[in-house]
Design a protein around this motif. Structure first.
Motif, PDB file in Angstrom:
ATOM      1  N   GLU A   1       4.792 -11.464   4.693  1.00 27.16           N
ATOM      2  CA  GLU A   1       5.369 -12.028   3.475  1.00 27.16           C
ATOM      3  C   GLU A   1       5.490 -10.958   2.384  1.00 27.16           C
ATOM      4  O   GLU A   1       6.507 -10.871   1.700  1.00 27.16           O
ATOM      5  N   LEU A   2       4.445 -10.130   2.227  1.00 24.72           N
ATOM      6  CA  LEU A   2       4.482  -9.065   1.229  1.00 24.72           C
ATOM      7  C   LEU A   2       5.582  -8.061   1.536  1.00 24.72           C
ATOM      8  O   LEU A   2       6.321  -7.637   0.640  1.00 24.72           O
TER       9      LEU A   2
ATOM     10  N   GLU B   1       8.259  -8.598   3.308  1.00 18.42           N
ATOM     11  CA  GLU B   1       9.545  -9.275   3.132  1.00 18.42           C
ATOM     12  C   GLU B   1       9.918  -9.330   1.651  1.00 18.42           C
ATOM     13  O   GLU B   1      11.056  -9.060   1.272  1.00 18.42           O
ATOM     14  N   ASN B   2       8.942  -9.660   0.804  1.00 15.77           N
ATOM     15  CA  ASN B   2       9.189  -9.700  -0.644  1.00 15.77           C
ATOM     16  C   ASN B   2       9.539  -8.321  -1.173  1.00 15.77           C
ATOM     17  O   ASN B   2      10.412  -8.179  -2.032  1.00 15.77           O
ATOM     18  N   LYS B   3       8.895  -7.292  -0.672  1.00 16.75           N
ATOM     19  CA  LYS B   3       9.172  -5.925  -1.114  1.00 16.75           C
ATOM     20  C   LYS B   3      10.593  -5.546  -0.716  1.00 16.75           C
ATOM     21  O   LYS B   3      11.320  -4.921  -1.496  1.00 16.75           O
ATOM     22  N   ASN B   4      11.010  -5.912   0.499  1.00 16.90           N
ATOM     23  CA  ASN B   4      12.357  -5.601   0.965  1.00 16.90           C
ATOM     24  C   ASN B   4      13.402  -6.325   0.127  1.00 16.90           C
ATOM     25  O   ASN B   4      14.471  -5.771  -0.170  1.00 16.90           O
ATOM     26  N   VAL B   5      13.119  -7.544  -0.279  1.00 16.27           N
ATOM     27  CA  VAL B   5      14.045  -8.313  -1.101  1.00 16.27           C
ATOM     28  C   VAL B   5      14.186  -7.657  -2.474  1.00 16.27           C
ATOM     29  O   VAL B   5      15.276  -7.539  -3.028  1.00 16.27           O
ATOM     30  N   LEU B   6      13.069  -7.194  -3.041  1.00 10.98           N
ATOM     31  CA  LEU B   6      13.095  -6.570  -4.368  1.00 10.98           C
ATOM     32  C   LEU B   6      13.787  -5.216  -4.377  1.00 10.98           C
ATOM     33  O   LEU B   6      14.377  -4.833  -5.376  1.00 10.98           O
TER      34      LEU B   6
ATOM     35  N   LYS C   1       0.381 -12.878   5.824  1.00 12.59           N
ATOM     36  CA  LYS C   1       0.414 -12.423   4.430  1.00 12.59           C
ATOM     37  C   LYS C   1       1.076 -11.058   4.308  1.00 12.59           C
ATOM     38  O   LYS C   1       1.876 -10.826   3.384  1.00 12.59           O
TER      39      LYS C   1
END
Length: 103
Positions: free
Chosen positions: A93-94, A96-101, A90
């Motif tokens: 994933e968080l 990774e999502n932060k890096n994408v944003l 988890k």
């Protein structure tokens, strides 16, 4: 270096002289009392022919307790490992999502 003590432990109406570390004395005395208590319980509950049979049953009971405790510890470790792996997943994933944003 620890100090050695000479003690006598009684198990099944036999005395065993031992030389032990001072920190071991209390545990050994407690263990011998537990063994004698268990011997009395087996002798009262079952038709026992000799002390060897009772001692074998005591050894089996103590070994089974140790094994059960090890199984419980192993299961607890497995559960903790699974929880940590889920948490790691988890968090990954968080992140990774932060890096994408942020890109």
């Amino acid at each position: 270096m620890s100090e050695k003590l000479k003690i006598k432990i009684s198990i099944a109406d036999r005395v065993y002289p031992l030389t032990v570390e001072t920190h071991q004395e209390e545990g050994l005395r407690s263990a011998s009392k537990k063994i004698d208590t268990m011997i009395k319980q087996f002798e009262q509950s079952y038709a026992v022919r000799d002390k060897q049979d009772v001692l074998a049953m005591c050894a089996l009971q103590f070994a089974a307790q140790v094994e059960q405790k090890q199984i419980s510890i192993s299961q607890d470790n497995d559960t903790a490992l699974i929880r940590l792996q889920n948490l790691d997943k988890k968090l990954s994933e968080l992140l990774e999502n932060k890096n994408v944003l942020t890109k």
